[in-house]
Motif scaffolding. Structure first.
Motif, PDB file in Angstrom:
ATOM      1  N   LEU A   1       0.825  -1.219   0.000  1.00  0.00           N
ATOM      2  CA  LEU A   1       0.000   0.000   0.000  1.00  0.00           C
ATOM      3  C   LEU A   1       0.858   1.267   0.000  1.00  0.00           C
ATOM      4  O   LEU A   1       0.519   2.265  -0.614  1.00  0.00           O
ATOM      5  N   ALA A   2       1.959   1.218   0.724  1.00  0.00           N
ATOM      6  CA  ALA A   2       2.805   2.412   0.867  1.00  0.00           C
ATOM      7  C   ALA A   2       3.616   2.713  -0.395  1.00  0.00           C
ATOM      8  O   ALA A   2       4.138   3.818  -0.549  1.00  0.00           O
TER       9      ALA A   2
ATOM     10  N   ASP B   1       5.318   3.701  -3.869  1.00  0.00           N
ATOM     11  CA  ASP B   1       5.204   4.917  -4.689  1.00  0.00           C
ATOM     12  C   ASP B   1       4.425   4.652  -5.974  1.00  0.00           C
ATOM     13  O   ASP B   1       4.093   5.586  -6.699  1.00  0.00           O
TER      14      ASP B   1
ATOM     15  N   ILE C   1      -0.848   2.663  -5.389  1.00  0.00           N
ATOM     16  CA  ILE C   1      -2.061   3.492  -5.273  1.00  0.00           C
ATOM     17  C   ILE C   1      -2.060   4.683  -6.238  1.00  0.00           C
ATOM     18  O   ILE C   1      -3.093   4.979  -6.838  1.00  0.00           O
TER      19      ILE C   1
ATOM     20  N   ALA D   1       2.465  12.432  -0.570  1.00  0.00           N
ATOM     21  CA  ALA D   1       1.562  11.390  -1.069  1.00  0.00           C
ATOM     22  C   ALA D   1       0.124  11.654  -0.614  1.00  0.00           C
ATOM     23  O   ALA D   1      -0.822  11.564  -1.406  1.00  0.00           O
ATOM     24  N   THR D   2      -0.024  12.016   0.677  1.00  0.00           N
ATOM     25  CA  THR D   2      -1.369  12.271   1.206  1.00  0.00           C
ATOM     26  C   THR D   2      -2.005  13.474   0.524  1.00  0.00           C
ATOM     27  O   THR D   2      -3.196  13.461   0.187  1.00  0.00           O
TER      28      THR D   2
ATOM     29  N   ALA E   1      -3.087  12.418  -3.000  1.00  0.00           N
ATOM     30  CA  ALA E   1      -4.195  11.454  -2.976  1.00  0.00           C
ATOM     31  C   ALA E   1      -5.507  12.130  -2.568  1.00  0.00           C
ATOM     32  O   ALA E   1      -6.558  11.865  -3.166  1.00  0.00           O
TER      33      ALA E   1
ATOM     34  N   TRP F   1      -3.336   4.711   1.623  1.00  0.00           N
ATOM     35  CA  TRP F   1      -1.968   5.127   1.265  1.00  0.00           C
ATOM     36  C   TRP F   1      -1.346   5.939   2.410  1.00  0.00           C
ATOM     37  O   TRP F   1      -0.197   5.696   2.801  1.00  0.00           O
TER      38      TRP F   1
ATOM     39  N   ARG G   1       1.832   4.818   5.014  1.00  0.00           N
ATOM     40  CA  ARG G   1       3.059   5.598   5.162  1.00  0.00           C
ATOM     41  C   ARG G   1       3.295   5.999   6.619  1.00  0.00           C
ATOM     42  O   ARG G   1       4.437   6.124   7.057  1.00  0.00           O
TER      43      ARG G   1
END
Lengths: 137, 205
Positions: B29-30, B32, B35, B122-123, B126, B151, B155
């Motif tokens: 899931l984490a 790169d 997701i 990333a957050t 997303a 995601w 992380r």
């Protein structure tokens, strides 16, 4: 890593195009006559692409594919995949017959993916060219 | 000085190594690549999925707005990073309890990322994507919100972000997406319409 990423997106998006073409009724991009074959091809391409990408190498490592490069590669891959799908569909003509459409009888130039419901990409471009020539005359 | 709620990092990274299957799942899931690609493929599906041309144009505009929001949110993170880098990654802080726990988690689940910790890039991306999509299609938007939460939490679990980094990413991503989709894009007409016409001419829309 960049090439692998490109291949992942290229294959996965080919799968997406085949599955989506069923719902969107885009017969011009279908590679198969039967819907179930489209589903199977689409799912295999999607799952296979992710499966190959994540099992072939360790992916959670420090890499050089930065965010902006990822975006560029993604866009390049989906457009390349779109072009390849359309060329293949134009050759195979699984669900449409490009000869069935008479460009002279059409009122408007058909542009965009709407035209891919009844024609292939190459067929649609050729029809528009022929229609433009007829209109000039 | 560690950020607020830094104790939560010790708590969540304490689970790493206890259940290998969970670590594998979180590692996946984490990533790169998992997701982000999935979210982009969902956007691609939305772009093409409508059979009706008017509904299609509506959803394509939402996807275009979302793409702009993703780009601007990335820029937003870079701007924040350029002017304010309040704390290092959890595995680099002075507090030995946090550092060692996060180091073990990062080594097991992810890798030692060395760009700034705050806010979570990333957050931000997303949640910008999820908000943009939600404004165009509620059901698909909820699916993307679930992916975004997955995601972000992966992380956090991997010890590469503090919880505050995640919260800041959510706030930044959602607010930028709302601004872009509700205020910016309608005000810059006719450029979005010209872009749509160009895509149509190129048989991309």
């Amino acid at each position: 890593m960049a090439l692998d990423y490109f291949v992942l997106v290229f294959l996965a998006s080919m799968g997406v195009y085949q599955i989506v073409s069923i719902f969107a009724k885009l017969d011009g991009i279908c590679l198969f006559k039967q819907q179930w074959l489209q589903y199977i091809f689409g799912l295999l391409a999607l799952v296979g692409a992710f499966g190959w990408f994540f099992t072939s190498k360790e992916r959670n490592v420090q890499h050089t594919v930065e965010g902006s490069q990822q975006l560029g590669l993604f866009l390049g891959a989906i457009v390349a995949s779109w072009v390849v799908t359309n060329i293949l569909a134009s050759i195979i003509q699984a669900k449409v017959d490009t000869r069935a459409v008479d460009p002279g009888e059409e009122k408007y130039y058909k542009l965009g993916i709407e035209s891919l419901k009844t024609n292939t990409l190459i067929g649609s471009i050729m029809n528009n060219i022929r229609k433009a020539r007829k209109d000039k005359v | 000085m560690p950020p607020p709620l830094s104790g939560w990092t010790i708590w969540i990274t304490g689970f790493v190594g206890k259940a290998p299957a969970l670590d594998e799942f979180m590692s996946f899931l984490a990533s790169d690549f998992f997701i982000p690609v999935l979210i982009c493929l969902i956007m691609l599906t939305l772009w093409l999925s409508q059979s009706d041309r008017f509904k299609r144009e509506k959803i394509q505009r939402a996807v275009m707005n979302t793409s702009v929001a993703i780009g601007i949110s990335t820029l937003g993170v870079h701007i924040v990073n350029a002017f304010w880098d309040p704390w290092p990654r959890p595995f680099l802080v002075d507090d030995p309890a946090i550092r060692e726990s996060a180091r073990h988690a990062a080594q097991t689940v992810f890798y030692y990322a060395h760009d700034p910790s705050f806010p979570s890039n990333a957050t931000t991306i997303a949640f910008a994507a999820a908000t943009g999509i939600f404004l165009g299609n509620r059901k698909v938007g909820i699916i993307v919100y679930v992916l975004a939460i997955g995601w972000a939490m992966a992380r956090f679990y991997a010890g590469i972000h503090f919880f505050v980094d995640i919260l800041a990413g959510v706030a930044l991503g959602v607010s930028i997406a709302l601004f872009i989709c509700k205020v910016f894009m309608p005000r810059v007409e006719p450029f979005p319409s010209w872009a749509m016409n160009l895509f149509r001419f190129l048989y991309l829309a």
